[in-house]
Write an enzyme that holds these catalytic residues in place. Structure first.
Site, short mmCIF file in Angstrom:
data_model
loop_
_atom_site.label_atom_id
_atom_site.label_comp_id
_atom_site.label_asym_id
_atom_site.label_seq_id
_atom_site.Cartn_x
_atom_site.Cartn_y
_atom_site.Cartn_z
N HIS A 161 1.38 2.35 -5.39
CA HIS A 161 1.32 1.09 -6.11
C HIS A 161 2.71 0.75 -6.63
CE1 HIS A 161 -2.76 2.58 -6.02
NE2 HIS A 161 -3.17 1.36 -6.28
N ASP A 219 -1.99 -3.57 -3.24
CA ASP A 219 -1.83 -2.11 -3.25
C ASP A 219 -0.35 -1.79 -3.38
OD1 ASP A 219 -2.75 0.53 -3.16
OD2 ASP A 219 -2.73 0.64 -0.99
#
Length: 180
Positions: free
Chosen positions: A55, A46
């Site tokens: 991100h 992530d």
């Protein structure tokens, strides 16, 4: 997590998590100033570095409709990327519920963000996204930014620009809302 800190320096760390691991942030930064992260490698499923919850390097990605106005300013990046899916994103319309989001009042005010000597490859066609709310993103500076495709010989990538202003020099792909 770095929370309510001033004058933090992190260097020479290496964080790795599988690409498909859910919500594996590398470093989370909230309510902090003068945070310096350098000479490090971060690869996660992530956010590699999250300044507010996103991100890659996620900056100001905060859910819409906040009660209070957040702020992100005087932020500088010099980064090398390898096959990143979202190389540069400033997104003031972020919503994480998976559904179509509608514009809501309240966002993070973004100003004085500088990307210098920023280089690398993108696994997606949209390399730079500046999707700012009606508040706008002000004084965004892109200087010597070069993002190319992970596919050798593929044409220059694209950028998206909405309600952002600032300057751009020696930047690929071109960011049309930033003056040259």
């Amino acid at each position: 997590m770095i929370h309510q800190c001033t004058g933090v320096r992190i260097s020479n760390i290496h964080l790795n998590a599988p690409e498909n691991s859910p919500n594996t942030d590398g470093i989370d930064i909230t309510l902090s100033t003068h945070v310096d992260i350098r000479d490090s490698s971060i690869a996660t499923g992530d956010d590699c570095i999250a300044c507010g919850p996103g991100h890659g390097i996620s900056v100001g990605k905060s859910r819409q409709g906040r009660e209070e106005l957040g702020m992100l300013r005087r932020f500088s990046l010099t980064i090398s990327l390898v096959g990143t899916e979202n190389p540069i994103i400033i997104d003031q319309h972020y919503c994480d519920d998976g559904a179509q989001c509608q514009a809501l009042a309240g966002a993070v005010k973004v100003s004085d963000v500088t990307c210098t000597r920023f280089q690398g490859t993108s696994a997606t066609e949209e390399a730079i996204t500046l999707d700012c709310s009606d508040l706008g993103c002000t004084n965004i500076v892109m200087d010597h930014v070069n993002i190319t495709s992970t596919v050798p010989g593929k044409p220059v990538l694209q950028s998206l620009c909405k309600n952002a202003n600032g300057t751009s020099s020696f930047t690929t792909p071109d960011v049309p809302c930033l003056s040259r």
